[in-house]
Design an enzyme around this catalytic site. Structure first.
Site, PDB file in Angstrom:
ATOM      1  N   ASP A  11      56.355  44.105  45.733  1.00 53.14           N
ATOM      2  CA  ASP A  11      55.747  43.945  44.637  1.00 53.14           C
ATOM      3  C   ASP A  11      55.889  44.448  43.723  1.00 53.14           C
ATOM      4  O   ASP A  11      56.324  45.756  43.130  1.00 53.14           O
ATOM      5  CB  ASP A  11      54.300  43.939  44.935  1.00 53.14           C
ATOM      6  N   TYR A 231      48.138  56.867  47.350  1.00 55.24           N
ATOM      7  CA  TYR A 231      48.338  55.754  47.107  1.00 55.24           C
ATOM      8  C   TYR A 231      49.229  54.667  45.997  1.00 55.24           C
ATOM      9  O   TYR A 231      49.620  54.924  44.767  1.00 55.24           O
ATOM     10  CB  TYR A 231      46.716  55.638  46.769  1.00 55.24           C
ATOM     11  N   LYS A 234      48.209  48.681  48.316  1.00 54.01           N
ATOM     12  CA  LYS A 234      47.974  47.378  49.869  1.00 54.01           C
ATOM     13  C   LYS A 234      49.412  47.736  50.562  1.00 54.01           C
ATOM     14  O   LYS A 234      49.885  47.230  50.171  1.00 54.01           O
ATOM     15  CB  LYS A 234      47.652  46.930  49.631  1.00 54.01           C
TER      16      LYS A 234
HETATM   17  O1  P6F Z   1      44.210  45.728  45.041  1.00 59.25           O
HETATM   18  C1  P6F Z   1      44.463  45.732  43.791  1.00 59.25           C
HETATM   19  C2  P6F Z   1      45.678  45.695  43.588  1.00 59.25           C
HETATM   20  O2  P6F Z   1      46.549  45.486  44.603  1.00 59.25           O
HETATM   21  P1  P6F Z   1      47.720  45.427  44.995  1.00 59.25           P
HETATM   22  O3  P6F Z   1      48.900  46.263  44.888  1.00 59.25           O
HETATM   23  O4  P6F Z   1      49.132  44.633  43.938  1.00 59.25           O
HETATM   24  O5  P6F Z   1      48.484  44.414  46.292  1.00 59.25           O
HETATM   25  C3  P6F Z   1      43.598  45.991  42.525  1.00 59.25           C
HETATM   26  O6  P6F Z   1      42.599  46.360  42.989  1.00 59.25           O
HETATM   27  C4  P6F Z   1      44.187  47.601  41.894  1.00 59.25           C
HETATM   28  O7  P6F Z   1      44.072  48.927  42.949  1.00 59.25           O
HETATM   29  C5  P6F Z   1      43.231  47.927  40.963  1.00 59.25           C
HETATM   30  O8  P6F Z   1      43.860  46.885  39.768  1.00 59.25           O
HETATM   31  C6  P6F Z   1      43.280  49.149  39.979  1.00 59.25           C
HETATM   32  O9  P6F Z   1      44.991  49.222  39.801  1.00 59.25           O
HETATM   33  P2  P6F Z   1      45.643  50.568  38.618  1.00 59.25           P
HETATM   34  O10 P6F Z   1      44.853  49.862  37.793  1.00 59.25           O
HETATM   35  O11 P6F Z   1      45.268  51.804  39.249  1.00 59.25           O
HETATM   36  O12 P6F Z   1      46.399  50.074  38.513  1.00 59.25           O
END
Ligand code: P6F
Length: 370
Positions: A11, A231, A234
């Site tokens: 990503d 973190y 994912k």
């Molecule tokens: O699961 C998510 C992103 O997953 P990803 O990294 O795209 O696999 C989202 O729910 C983010 O955790 C959420 O949008 C919050 O993001 P931030 O504002 O902390 O970047």
């Protein structure tokens, strides 16, 4: 002919939140990869699931090859530059280190690779998931390779009678890769005992037992949290699965995915929702970042790919998706209460932990009165 299939996924930025990569970003990745077709690569494809870009490559350089991994790294860097220019969200998110050091494992991207001796009509499937973790493939692959209730070929085909060998990785282990090899059906209960813990034990590979040199499946097993120490998104997994004849048939993977098993992931990597099979190049859902998976079918001859067929796009999947989404809505109705929200040990964000630490100071031990 021996061919290595490598799928490397990352990503590196998306439009308007964690949704999907921009067309320009995709084009930059594609261009870098295409330049090596006929050189380093026999063939390649670039596609996305949610905000994750997968680079599928066939070549003859073997597993973990520096040039192949370096190519994927450069392609993702090229994509990151576009993401930065466009101000995309999470530009370069999964490139956790600044410099490439010979192999992308441990640098952020997810990797699934296997080397095969090509069959006259080699058929394979690429799985890519978003908003979930590598253990999300445990149940569907267990059902397809070890449970005749879902996988009739295990009963009906002489080629499958001997069962399959599972290599299962302990992804919580931090000092080197720790894995165990167990044969189905004899060790079925041991396999089940491990795979039920989808956060810790993850199928890394599956092999034919009748033809022990034939690998059936390879799954990415990286936990980004362990690389970054915090973190960073994912560990959305990818997998390569060979199908037909000495392996379960393409259609025997459908029912295990139609189950819509609950998996960890979705919003802020901190909830359980059912894994939704979606067509390729589907943006992430604004419904709570619903965990999703795509499956692409390919034929291969002399390393060159024909396809993909979009395996979750036929009309049967529409009512299945409705049922799985209904499961998701029902789960969300209980908000943050477990098991909708994950236990503390699996929360990807530290907010609750910090809050609990502050609350801890307010607890008082009652005198027992003895
Ligand atoms: O699961 C998510 C992103 O997953 P990803 O990294 O795209 O696999 C989202 O729910 C983010 O955790 C959420 O949008 C919050 O993001 P931030 O504002 O902390 O970047």
């Amino acid at each position: 002919m021996e061919v290595t299939v490598s799928v490397i996924k990352a990503d590196v930025g998306s439009v308007g939140g964690h949704t999907r990569p921009s067309d320009e970003l995709l084009a930059a990745v594609q261009q870098r990869v295409e330049a090596e077709r006929g050189g380093l690569l026999l063939d390649a494809r670039v596609f996305y699931c949610g905000d994750d870009i997968s680079i599928l490559m066939t070549h003859q350089r073997g597993l973990g090859d520096e040039a192949i991994h370096g190519l994927a790294w450069e392609a993702f860097r090229a994509g990151t530059e576009v993401a930065q220019r466009q101000g995309l969200y999470g530009a370069g998110q999964d490139l956790l280190k600044d410099a490439f050091s010979g192999n992308v494992r441990g640098l952020g991207p997810q990797v699934a690779e296997l080397t095969l001796r090509e069959r006259p009509n080699e058929a394979l499937m690429i799985l890519a998931a978003d908003k979930t973790e590598p253990g999300a493939f445990n149940l569907p692959l267990y059902l397809a390779f070890a449970d005749p209730m879902y996988s009739p070929g295990l009963l009906l085909s002489e080629e499958l009678h001997a069962g399959f060998r599972f290599v299962i990785m302990d992804v919580e282990h931090t000092e080197g890769d720790r894995s165990i090899t167990l044969d189905a059906p004899e060790r079925l209960y041991d396999i089940a005992a491990l795979l039920r813990d989808t956060h810790r034990y993850v199928i890394a590979g599956i092999w034919s037992r009748k033809y022990p040199d034939e690998q059936a499946a390879a799954v990415s097993t990286t936990r980004l949290r362990q690389i970054a120490g915090r973190y960073v998104g994912k560990d959305d997994p990818v997998a390569i699965v060979r199908v037909q004849k000495i392996f379960p048939a393409t259609e025997e993977f459908g029912p295990p995915f139609a189950l819509g098993a609950f998996v960890a992931g979705d919003t802020r990597g901190s909830h359980n929702l059912p894994l939704l099979p979606v067509p390729v190049n589907t943006p992430a859902s604004t419904f709570f970042c619903h965990p999703m998976v795509t499956a692409l079918g390919f034929s291969m001859h002399e390393g060159r790919l024909t396809g993909p067929v979009d395996l979750f796009a036929d009309p049967v999947w529409e009512p299945i998706r409705h049922r799985i989404v209904a499961k998701a809505v029902a789960m969300r109705q209980q908000g943050f209460f477990q098991p909708a929200m994950l236990p503390i040990s699996e929360l990807e964000y530290g907010g609750i932990t910090a809050r609990l630490q502050r609350l801890d100071a307010e607890f008082r031990v009652e005198a027992t009165g003895d």
